[in-house]
Structure formats: C-alpha cells, structure tokens
Design a protein around this motif. Structure first.
Motif, short mmCIF file in Angstrom:
data_model
loop_
_atom_site.label_atom_id
_atom_site.label_comp_id
_atom_site.label_asym_id
_atom_site.label_seq_id
_atom_site.Cartn_x
_atom_site.Cartn_y
_atom_site.Cartn_z
N ASP A 265 0.85 -1.19 0.00
CA ASP A 265 0.00 0.00 0.00
C ASP A 265 0.89 1.24 0.00
O ASP A 265 2.12 1.14 -0.12
N LYS A 266 0.30 2.41 0.16
CA LYS A 266 1.08 3.65 0.08
C LYS A 266 2.06 3.79 1.25
O LYS A 266 3.01 4.57 1.18
N ASP A 267 1.84 3.01 2.31
CA ASP A 267 2.74 3.04 3.46
C ASP A 267 3.68 1.85 3.47
O ASP A 267 4.21 1.49 4.52
N PHE A 268 3.86 1.22 2.29
CA PHE A 268 4.87 0.17 2.10
C PHE A 268 4.55 -1.12 2.84
O PHE A 268 5.41 -1.98 3.00
N ARG A 269 3.32 -1.29 3.23
CA ARG A 269 2.87 -2.50 3.93
C ARG A 269 2.38 -3.51 2.91
O ARG A 269 1.61 -3.19 2.01
N THR A 270 2.83 -4.76 3.04
CA THR A 270 2.40 -5.84 2.16
C THR A 270 1.08 -6.40 2.65
O THR A 270 0.41 -5.82 3.51
#
Length: 411
Positions: A265-270
C-alpha cells in the motif's frame, strides 16, 4: 539467534537508510540488517559512474562509515542472505540455516541483472556490473591500456554510462542495441536518437536493431561478440545491461502478493501487516498516479527506505515523491522526473538548444506534462519539470517550447 524487534532483509541503500531512520526516529529496539554481499551497505550509481571512471574513491559511496553500525547498535549480518520467511512464527531463515525472529520485517532485497542466455555467457570478461567487485575488476582492466575493445550489450542507462566511462580511458567501444535507438522504451525515438548521437560524437560505435547471438572465445577467454546479422565484433570485455529483475522470491514463497515487484500500500505494507517492502523490489501504491509503480533508481531507494521505517513505527504519512533519476555521460548531465505507463504519452516537446546540448524535453499525455528531463540546464534544474507535472494543467505547447516564456507563467 535471539529475536530482533526489526529485521531488514537487504543491506543496500534502502535497507541502510531504513535502519538509520529507525534510530533517528527514536526507536530503541534491536535492529538486524542482513545482506547477501560481504560488504557493508553502499550506493550503486558510482559503479557505472564516478567509481568506474576513477573519480569517486571507494570510501565515498558507502552509505555509512564503518563504525556507524556499532555506534548506532545496528547489527550487520553480511554474506548470509535471508532465504526464507516463516510468517506464522515471525522469523526469517538465513543461508547458513540460522533463524532470526522479528516483530516487523522490511524486505529491501533490490533487483538482479537480467541475464543474457547465449553461448559463451559464462566467459571471463563478461560483466553485468551489479556489484562492487565487477566494477572494480572492469575499472582495473580499463586503466590498463583502455581494456581493449569493449562491447556494451544494451543501450540503457547503465550501458551508456559504461560506454562513456570506457571512452574516457581510450577504449574502443561498440554499443549493440536491438531497439531502433538507445533508451527507446524509456524516452522514445526522438530523445533516444539524441543520446545515440552524443555517443557517436564521442567516438562510440552504435549498432541499432541488432541482437547478440553469442560470445566468442579463444583459449577460454572472451574474444568477440556475434550479432544477429552475422557481424563479429572484437571484444576483450563485454558489459551486459539489458535490465533488472526484482528479487521477489522471498515474498512469493511466503505467499505475499507479487506483481512486477512486491505489492504494497502507500505506506509500504504488504498483505502481511508486519511485513513491509521498499526500494527496487517494491511495487508501491502511488496516490498521485492512483496505481502501483515500481522504480529502480537511486532516489527511490533513498526515499522509500526511510518512509517504510517510519511506517513500521506507526508514523504513517503520504510519501509520494515523483520518480527521479539522473545520468552523467561525457560532458552531459541530465535529470529526469515523472512516470507514465507504456505508450502513456502523445508527444515530446523540446525547449532549448538540442544541438548545443542544453535543453528541456517534456512528455505530454494530451496537453498535460507527465514526465520531463533537462540536459545541462543547471540554473533551474529539474524543479520546473516537477512543478509542471504536479500542476496537471493543460499546456499551451507553443509557450512550453519557448525558452523566453518563464516557467512560472506556465502554471
């Protein structure tokens, strides 16, 4: 091995800057930074630029001084890459069979050079220039009498930069590119031909529309390159630069979504709330573009590593810079910003003196600027390009192309 609070798989620029950010943001937990190479984190652009040309000393492209990791309590595990992720147990497995537990995991495993599968590909003298060792060996060869004839397979950024560096040593250089121009997929025909001419003007031979059939040898040593039309090019060394492949196997084997990179996502979370990804390997949702974008350039690693670290600490925020990269070739310096999907532009508008190699080029979708670059325009640099992209305004092409119209009048 005991559990860590944060494990970072990948000891490149993105991983090292993530570790730095965790500490500067006040994180006190145990951080373990794990890398495949036996060398502390370093930046890769000098491998085809300053270091290869003999201008940048080795010490200058390490991300941190050698004592930084001890001083900041960041554990380096080098030469022992992560080979598996056990999501349920919250631990990673290393190549030597050891396990390290984690509370949060950052995947910053980067990308690998796309290999050229032709006969002779394993000969000594064939380089891919993805690590310090290869760049150092090639630099030594070039220093010693120009390194003999050099063939560059692939007219991308790395190939063009290597050609420029090799010509600086006096080497005879030939670029072999199957597309109609160098950088054809990135810049299109017009700007690709501009770069081809820059290299011709500096004594580099540019063979276009030609693929590579095989590497030839004498006494087990590279001696030449055969192209698709039967031409045999003498070669003491070859540099293959035909693109890179994101190192996604760890994520895929762990059941995370992979689609031209590890999707986040936009916060680099898979898909897994405790696993993040950053750098070359990450396909990140970019709010500005309203889609996932994967970027392989230096600035992306520099920006996304720290942003992912902040997200791991719960300090989430919209980190949405425009993709950016730069290149140095001969007396030419350029910067590029923006992004568009394949065939995502209608025309290229040039502003300035192309023949004098001091100009801007803008890629337009309809009448909106979606990307742009400057060549040797250092007074204003890339900032006007970035402003025009973010403005998303319809451009009057006549004014955009006119250097007498200030950029401030265009938005």
């Amino acid at each position: 091995m005991d559990n860590a609070d944060v494990v970072i798989a990948g000891a490149g620029l993105a991983g090292a800057k993530a570790a730095e950010t965790l500490r500067t943001e006040g994180h006190t937990g145990r951080i373990v930074l794990i890398g495949a190479e036996n060398r502390r984190p370093y930046e890769r652009p000098p491998l085809s630029k300053g270091f290869l040309k003999g201008e940048t000393p080795e010490e200058e492209f390490y991300v941190h001084p050698e004592d930084w990791y001890t001083a900041n309590d960041v554990e380096l595990l080098l030469g022992r890459p992560v080979t598996g992720i056990d999501r349920e147990a919250h631990r990673v497995e290393l190549a030597d069979g050891e396990h390290v537990g984690y509370r949060k995991l950052l995947l910053a495993t980067g990308s690998s050079a796309r290999r050229l599968d032709v006969p002779g590909g394993g000969l000594a003298g064939v380089f891919y220039l993805r690590d310090f060792f290869e760049s150092d060996v090639l630099r030594t060869a070039l220093r010693e009498g120009g390194g003999g004839p050099l063939v560059v397979v692939g007219g991308g950024w790395i190939g063009l930069e290597v050609a420029s560096a090799a010509r600086g040593y006096g080497a005879e250089v030939t670029i072999v590119e199957p597309q109609p121009t160098p950088l054809y997929a990135v810049l299109g025909a017009e700007m690709g031909e501009f770069f081809a001419q820059v290299h011709r003007d500096n004594g580099t031979k540019v063979l276009l529309g030609q693929g590579t059939v095989r590497f030839l040898s004498e006494d087990g040593r590279l001696s030449g390159v055969e192209t698709t039309d039967g031409t045999v090019l003498p070669a003491v060394n070859v540099v293959v630069g035909i693109g890179a492949i994101p190192n996604t196997s760890l994520a895929a084997d762990a059941g995370l979504t992979v689609d031209n990179g590890i999707r986040t996502d936009k916060d680099f979370r898979t898909d897994d709330p405790d696993i993040f990804a950053a750098g070359d390997v990450a396909s990140v949702y970019r709010p500005f573009y309203e889609t996932h974008v994967r970027v392989e350039h230096w600035a992306n690693a520099l920006e996304t590593g720290p942003a992912a670290a902040r997200a791991m600490l719960g300090h989430e925020g919209e980190m949405d810079p425009l993709p950016f990269f730069f290149s140095d070739q001969y007396d030419l310096g350029m910067e590029y910003a923006g992004w568009f999907p394949k065939d995502g532009y209608d025309e290229v508008v040039v502003r300035g003196d192309v023949a004098g190699r001091a100009f801007y080029a803008f890629w337009l979708d309809g009448r909106r600027v979606v990307a742009g670059m400057h060549v040797n325009m250092w007074d204003e640099g890339i900032a006007p390009v970035q402003r025009l992209i973010r403005a998303r305004s319809d451009m009057d092409v006549k004014f955009l192309a006119d250097p007498d119209v200030p950029f401030t009048d265009l938005v």
